[in-house]
Write a protein that holds these residues in place. Structure first.
Motif, PDB file in Angstrom:
ATOM      1  N   VAL A   1      37.922  44.810  42.126  1.00 23.60           N
ATOM      2  CA  VAL A   1      37.912  43.439  41.905  1.00 23.60           C
ATOM      3  C   VAL A   1      39.264  43.035  41.418  1.00 23.60           C
ATOM      4  O   VAL A   1      40.195  43.755  40.974  1.00 23.60           O
ATOM      5  CB  VAL A   1      36.804  42.964  40.662  1.00 23.60           C
ATOM      6  CG1 VAL A   1      35.440  43.210  41.053  1.00 23.60           C
ATOM      7  CG2 VAL A   1      37.038  43.951  39.436  1.00 23.60           C
ATOM      8  N   ASP A   2      39.392  41.844  41.705  1.00 24.58           N
ATOM      9  CA  ASP A   2      40.779  40.923  41.380  1.00 24.58           C
ATOM     10  C   ASP A   2      40.997  40.878  39.958  1.00 24.58           C
ATOM     11  O   ASP A   2      39.902  40.131  39.593  1.00 24.58           O
ATOM     12  CB  ASP A   2      40.953  39.812  42.394  1.00 24.58           C
ATOM     13  CG  ASP A   2      42.243  39.307  42.321  1.00 24.58           C
ATOM     14  OD1 ASP A   2      43.123  39.575  41.692  1.00 24.58           O
ATOM     15  OD2 ASP A   2      42.614  38.592  43.477  1.00 24.58           O
TER      16      ASP A   2
ATOM     17  N   ALA B   1      42.707  38.907  38.290  1.00 22.44           N
ATOM     18  CA  ALA B   1      42.937  37.666  37.916  1.00 22.44           C
ATOM     19  C   ALA B   1      41.659  36.729  37.805  1.00 22.44           C
ATOM     20  O   ALA B   1      41.475  35.922  37.284  1.00 22.44           O
ATOM     21  CB  ALA B   1      43.943  37.014  38.951  1.00 22.44           C
ATOM     22  N   THR B   2      41.063  36.925  39.244  1.00 25.24           N
ATOM     23  CA  THR B   2      39.766  36.067  39.253  1.00 25.24           C
ATOM     24  C   THR B   2      38.552  36.567  39.110  1.00 25.24           C
ATOM     25  O   THR B   2      37.503  36.081  38.777  1.00 25.24           O
ATOM     26  CB  THR B   2      39.822  35.418  40.686  1.00 25.24           C
ATOM     27  OG1 THR B   2      39.624  36.670  41.425  1.00 25.24           O
ATOM     28  CG2 THR B   2      40.927  34.549  41.099  1.00 25.24           C
ATOM     29  N   ASN B   3      38.451  38.073  38.733  1.00 30.64           N
ATOM     30  CA  ASN B   3      37.355  38.956  38.300  1.00 30.64           C
ATOM     31  C   ASN B   3      36.378  38.658  39.374  1.00 30.64           C
ATOM     32  O   ASN B   3      35.181  38.589  39.269  1.00 30.64           O
ATOM     33  CB  ASN B   3      36.924  38.154  36.885  1.00 30.64           C
ATOM     34  CG  ASN B   3      36.154  39.480  36.274  1.00 30.64           C
ATOM     35  OD1 ASN B   3      36.308  40.767  36.842  1.00 30.64           O
ATOM     36  ND2 ASN B   3      35.550  39.322  35.202  1.00 30.64           N
ATOM     37  N   SER B   4      36.926  38.489  40.696  1.00 36.78           N
ATOM     38  CA  SER B   4      35.831  38.437  41.768  1.00 36.78           C
ATOM     39  C   SER B   4      36.510  39.447  42.982  1.00 36.78           C
ATOM     40  O   SER B   4      37.408  40.026  42.678  1.00 36.78           O
ATOM     41  CB  SER B   4      35.682  37.066  42.288  1.00 36.78           C
ATOM     42  OG  SER B   4      36.878  36.524  42.880  1.00 36.78           O
ATOM     43  N   LYS B   5      35.654  39.126  43.967  1.00 39.14           N
ATOM     44  CA  LYS B   5      36.328  40.287  45.090  1.00 39.14           C
ATOM     45  C   LYS B   5      37.754  39.796  45.639  1.00 39.14           C
ATOM     46  O   LYS B   5      38.183  38.462  45.382  1.00 39.14           O
ATOM     47  CB  LYS B   5      35.322  39.936  46.367  1.00 39.14           C
ATOM     48  CG  LYS B   5      34.192  40.878  46.496  1.00 39.14           C
ATOM     49  CD  LYS B   5      33.414  40.959  47.622  1.00 39.14           C
ATOM     50  CE  LYS B   5      32.229  41.869  47.473  1.00 39.14           C
ATOM     51  NZ  LYS B   5      31.436  41.896  48.644  1.00 39.14           N
ATOM     52  N   PHE B   6      38.200  40.661  46.035  1.00 37.05           N
ATOM     53  CA  PHE B   6      39.787  40.296  46.568  1.00 37.05           C
ATOM     54  C   PHE B   6      39.644  39.490  47.742  1.00 37.05           C
ATOM     55  O   PHE B   6      38.740  39.551  48.631  1.00 37.05           O
ATOM     56  CB  PHE B   6      40.565  41.530  46.924  1.00 37.05           C
ATOM     57  CG  PHE B   6      41.112  42.246  45.679  1.00 37.05           C
ATOM     58  CD1 PHE B   6      42.242  41.895  45.229  1.00 37.05           C
ATOM     59  CD2 PHE B   6      40.392  43.431  45.306  1.00 37.05           C
ATOM     60  CE1 PHE B   6      42.683  42.626  44.104  1.00 37.05           C
ATOM     61  CE2 PHE B   6      41.136  44.348  44.368  1.00 37.05           C
ATOM     62  CZ  PHE B   6      41.949  43.826  43.664  1.00 37.05           C
ATOM     63  N   LYS B   7      40.500  38.562  47.904  1.00 33.78           N
ATOM     64  CA  LYS B   7      40.817  37.821  49.226  1.00 33.78           C
ATOM     65  C   LYS B   7      41.394  39.097  50.208  1.00 33.78           C
ATOM     66  O   LYS B   7      42.134  39.699  49.702  1.00 33.78           O
ATOM     67  CB  LYS B   7      41.871  36.638  49.041  1.00 33.78           C
ATOM     68  CG  LYS B   7      40.908  35.640  48.497  1.00 33.78           C
ATOM     69  CD  LYS B   7      41.617  34.075  48.567  1.00 33.78           C
ATOM     70  CE  LYS B   7      40.958  33.028  47.821  1.00 33.78           C
ATOM     71  NZ  LYS B   7      41.662  32.936  46.715  1.00 33.78           N
TER      72      LYS B   7
END
Lengths: 473, 395
Positions: free
Chosen positions: B214-215, B217-223
């Motif tokens: 997980v990213d 920074a955003t705590n979600s999946k990577f772009k």
């Protein structure tokens, strides 16, 4: 093959060593066992005598066991006698099953003609995947057959989707004999009402079909029940037969109710009149488990006998020499590659027969029935039963199947109760489907460690112990 | 007449056959890829290499066991599943039960300490080591809260992998030493089935979410990374998935780490010596039994790492065992005894798989067909693989 004989048995001739029945008593026991096997359905609940001594479930169970005995016996020829590993046996079964189903559905073959043709076809494809045995052996050959286990179902699933139905299940008609009673001939126009008796299988043949004012489209048959509703083809096991040109030549079905069924020739266009002579005749259908039993079990016994007989011939002895030491066999002048290919062919023929029987017994096919697990399971059955023993396949399949039938229903509720309490993350739903692999994987481990020669070896020891009682072996 | 000719010119004929085959394959590929954009082809190649990194790690585990004990491990895929599932349990469960962790660590420590012989457990010193090990391991698995979950998961996975590897070696492989190869193959298949059942009971067949990539920074999946810079050259935008990049880099690090381990540590050297010749290794004082046990434990750890990476990048379910089946061609392609071959073979199979998917994505050519066609070709044309040793047999 190690034969164990009680002390005091001496062979003075090679012929004696090769005998199938060494003593008259052996022969008697074998024949008695065969007769007893044939009597099982008669004693069952739905048998003709209505005795109800044996539950119906066991009739179909023995039928299924016999199918797998044929397949595992094929594996025995390849693995047990010739010493080549095969991880693709389920895929060969799939070829037999799908070939026979397609022959019956699309090309109008009956079960009796589809069986040898599909077996032969499977044998030829088995030859194809046996070709790497020219260059590789042992573990590498296992890899080649593993490739077969993936390539064959893929071919059946995607390129042949039009005829195999891809991932969808494929329905297969029940085998039948006949039509042997020509019932009547009728002249029909566009519609006709004909009397049928309930529960019988009828075949309706088109003898002549005259198309008046044709628009070119061929008529199809439709059947209406005595109540007047159109009968769905699946309900009455209806199969449409086509002739070599792809034209409608008749259809067969099982009448579920007595009475006047309406046979209609339908077409998409309103114009055009049809005039046909049809003949309805009765046939003997093998749709029920009991009827299939009498196809499968004698065939299984015959195939077992043939496999046993092969090992008594030059070919069989060559197989065994290839297994024991292929380099030495080659030095003796045995064409190792030719015999390996023969073993692959025979093994695939057995798989094809088993697949064909499975298709007609289940009346429905799907590719999930032939996964890698099934191949491994058959290998496990062979090892547990005893590879290289004539009765090994029978013992192995029977042991595993009865273990599944007996252990899973008893273990399941018990495990579903206890496991989730002990381990919080276990869900009871998953236990049911997971018992099976643990069971036969575990059985295989135990047999490999403790008795790698399998049940058949124990059976030989037991027989000897019985013959020379009260002296210990 | 013909056979005489063939025998006389065997070598050039073989190479002519290879060349013809290569031309046919290239023509087929050119035909299939004619309509595709260059960007798609570049993207497929890149993701093929990235996917192949994890495959190499799986192949390494199989090669290690094969080198050390001469067993081709058909159960490697299920070892991956076990490792990944244990990781998932420690990673996602917020409250780790101390009892469960203690049970796992004590089972592992007992297996480790009894690797030489069960009798050695009677010595007080060894008992003390066992107790200390259990305590430390349990602490590592349970200390702190959810913020230390990476530590918990790593400790738990390593314990689980060592336990699996040692148990498999002790109870199934060791009793069969000296048995024919066929028995060994069947045994690993049997282990695979048992592990299949056990994992299915414990974790079910549903796909689980393993959010390790997980990213921050955003705590979600990577772009995804878009290769905009090469837009003109490639006639389009190639896309690279970050998860695959991370998995590839981690796999490569693990791969290099294990190669260094085999080359420079005494245990690794002992393992290599054992794989060369067991009797010779025994005669210079190496404990072959212990080394075999260590090999299985190391292979199980390798499988677990690969399983976690695969599960995190692609999705975690029982299906990741099929990945190991696709890696078998990679192992054979690289050569059964070659560690470098595992890397090359894994990456080649990754590329083959991705190109198969590019050519025909609806019929699962890439995953269900292409690797096995490669397998058949390798078996028929070059059974020893690219870097494998030639086998010589005697009667």
């Amino acid at each position: 093959m190690a034969n164990i004989y009680p002390a005091g048995v001496f062979d003075t001739e090679y012929k004696q060593d090769m005998l199938i029945d060494r003593t008259p008593r052996d022969k008697l026991w074998k024949n008695l066992a065969f007769v007893a096997l044939l009597l099982v359905p008669l004693l069952s609940v739905s048998g003709p005598l209505g005795l109800g001594l044996i539950s119906d479930q066991y009739v179909s169970l023995i039928g299924r066991i016999s199918i797998f005995v044929i397949a595992v016996q094929g594996l025995n020829i390849l693995v047990g006698y010739t010493g080549q590993i095969s991880l693709g046996h389920a895929a060969f079964m799939a070829i037999g099953a799908y070939a026979s189903a397609i022959l019956a559905r699309e090309l109008g073959f009956t079960f009796w003609t589809a069986l040898p043709v599909s077996a032969l076809l499977t044998g030829l494809i088995g030859l194809l995947f046996g070709l790497p045995s020219l260059r590789v052996k042992g573990f590498y050959l296992a890899m080649a057959t593993l490739a077969a286990q993936f390539i064959i179902p893929w071919v059946l699933r995607y390129p042949l989707e039009d005829v195999t139905g891809g991932t969808r299940p494929l329905s297969v008609p029940a085998p039948m004999i006949g039509p042997f009673v020509a019932y009547a001939e009728d002249e029909v126009g566009e519609e006709a009402t004909i009397a049928f008796e309930a529960g019988e299988t009828y075949i309706v043949d088109v003898i002549t079909l005259e198309i008046v004012d044709s628009s070119g489209a061929l008529p199809a048959f439709e059947l209406r029940s005595p109540a007047g509703a159109v009968v769905p083809a699946g309900d009455i096991n209806m199969t449409v037969h086509k002739d070599a040109d792809g034209r409608l030549s008749g259809f067969s079905f099982i009448a579920t109710k007595a009475g006047d069924y309406q046979v209609a020739l339908i077409t998409e266009e309103e114009t055009g009149a049809f005039r046909a002579r049809i003949r309805r005749s009765k046939a003997l259908s093998f749709a029920s488990d009991v009827a299939m039993y009498y196809i499968i079990v004698p065939l299984a016994v015959l195939m077992m006998f043939l496999a046993r007989n092969i090992t008594r011939t030059r070919v069989g002895r060559a197989f065994i020499s290839v297994r024991d030491n292929d380099l030495a066999a080659e030095l003796l002048g045995i064409n190792v590659f030719a015999y390996k290919l023969q073993a692959f062919f025979l093994s695939a023929v057995y798989a094809g027969v088993a697949g064909c029987l499975l298709a007609f017994e289940r009346n429905s096919l799907s590719l999930d029935m032939f996964r890698l697990d099934v191949s491994i399971e058959m290998l496990a059955m062979l090892i547990i039963g005893g590879a290289g023993f004539p009765l090994g396949a029978m013992f192995g399949v029977t042991f595993i199947r009865f273990l599944q039938e007996a252990a899973i229903p008893t273990l399941r509720p018990w495990l579903s109760d206890i496991l989730p309490q002990l381990l919080p993350f276990v869900e009871a739903v998953n236990i049911t489907s997971a018992i099976n692999p643990i069971l036969f994987g575990g059985a295989l481990i135990i047999f490999l460690v403790l008795e790698p020669r399998g049940i058949a070896h124990r059976w030989e020891i037991l027989k000897v112990a019985w013959k020379i009682r009260p002296y210990s072996y | 007449m013909i056979s005489k000719f063939i025998n006389k010119h065997r070598k050039p004929l073989t190479w002519a056959l290879y060349a013809a085959l290569a031309v046919v394959v290239l023509l087929f590929l050119a035909d299939q890829l004619a309509g595709k954009k260059l960007a798609r082809i570049v993207q497929t190649t890149i993701s093929g290499v990235l996917v192949g990194g994890v495959y190499s790690l799986i192949a390494l585990g199989i090669v290690v066991i094969n080198k050390a004990s001469g067993v081709f491990n058909f159960a490697h895929g299920w070892m991956m599943v076990v490792g990944a599932m244990v990781f998932w349990s420690f990673f996602t469960v917020a409250e780790i039960s101390v009892v469960g962790a203690a049970l796992l660590s004590s089972a592992t420590m007992l297996m480790i300490m009894s690797a030489v012989s069960v009798k050695s457990l009677r010595e007080p010193r060894n008992l003390l080591i066992t107790a200390a090990g259990i305590a430390i391991w349990t602490l590592l698995m349970t200390v702190g809260g959810i913020e230390l979950r990476w530590l918990h998961a790593l400790a738990g996975t390593v314990a689980g992998a060592i336990l699996t590897g040692l148990a498999v070696e002790r109870f199934t492989i060791r009793p069969l030493i000296g048995q024919p190869l066929f028995t060994m193959v069947l045994m690993t298949l049997a282990i695979a089935e048992v592990l299949h059942g056990v994992t299915q009971i414990a974790w079910g067949t549903v796909e689980l979410n393993l959010p390790i990539f997980v990213d921050p920074a955003t705590n979600s999946k990577f772009k995804v990374i878009r290769l905009d810079a090469f837009r003109d050259a490639l006639d389009g935008i190639a896309i690279v998935r970050v998860e695959l990049v991370i998995a590839f880099v981690l796999a490569l690090i693990a791969f290099i780490g294990f190669i260094l381990f085999f080359r420079y540590t005494s245990v690794g050297l002992a393992m290599r010596a054992t794989s060369e010749d067991q009797q010779l290794a025994q005669s210079v004082g190496l404990r072959v039994r212990v080394i075999l046990a260590i090999t299985w434990a190391v292979a199980a750890i390798l499988a677990s790492i690969a399983g976690v990476l695969q599960g995190g990048a692609v999705g975690l379910s029982l299906n990741i065992n099929f990945v190991a089946l696709r890696v078998f061609p990679a192992v054979l392609l690289g050569g059964l005894e070659s560690i470098g071959g595992a890397l090359v073979g894994g990456i080649i199979i990754g590329i083959v798989e991705q190109f198969g998917t590019l050519i025909n994505s609806s019929e699962q050519v890439g995953t269900d067909l292409a690797p096995y066609v490669v397998l058949m070709l390798v078996l028929v044309l070059r059974p020893d693989g690219l870097f494998g040793e030639k086998r010589i047999e005697r009667i």
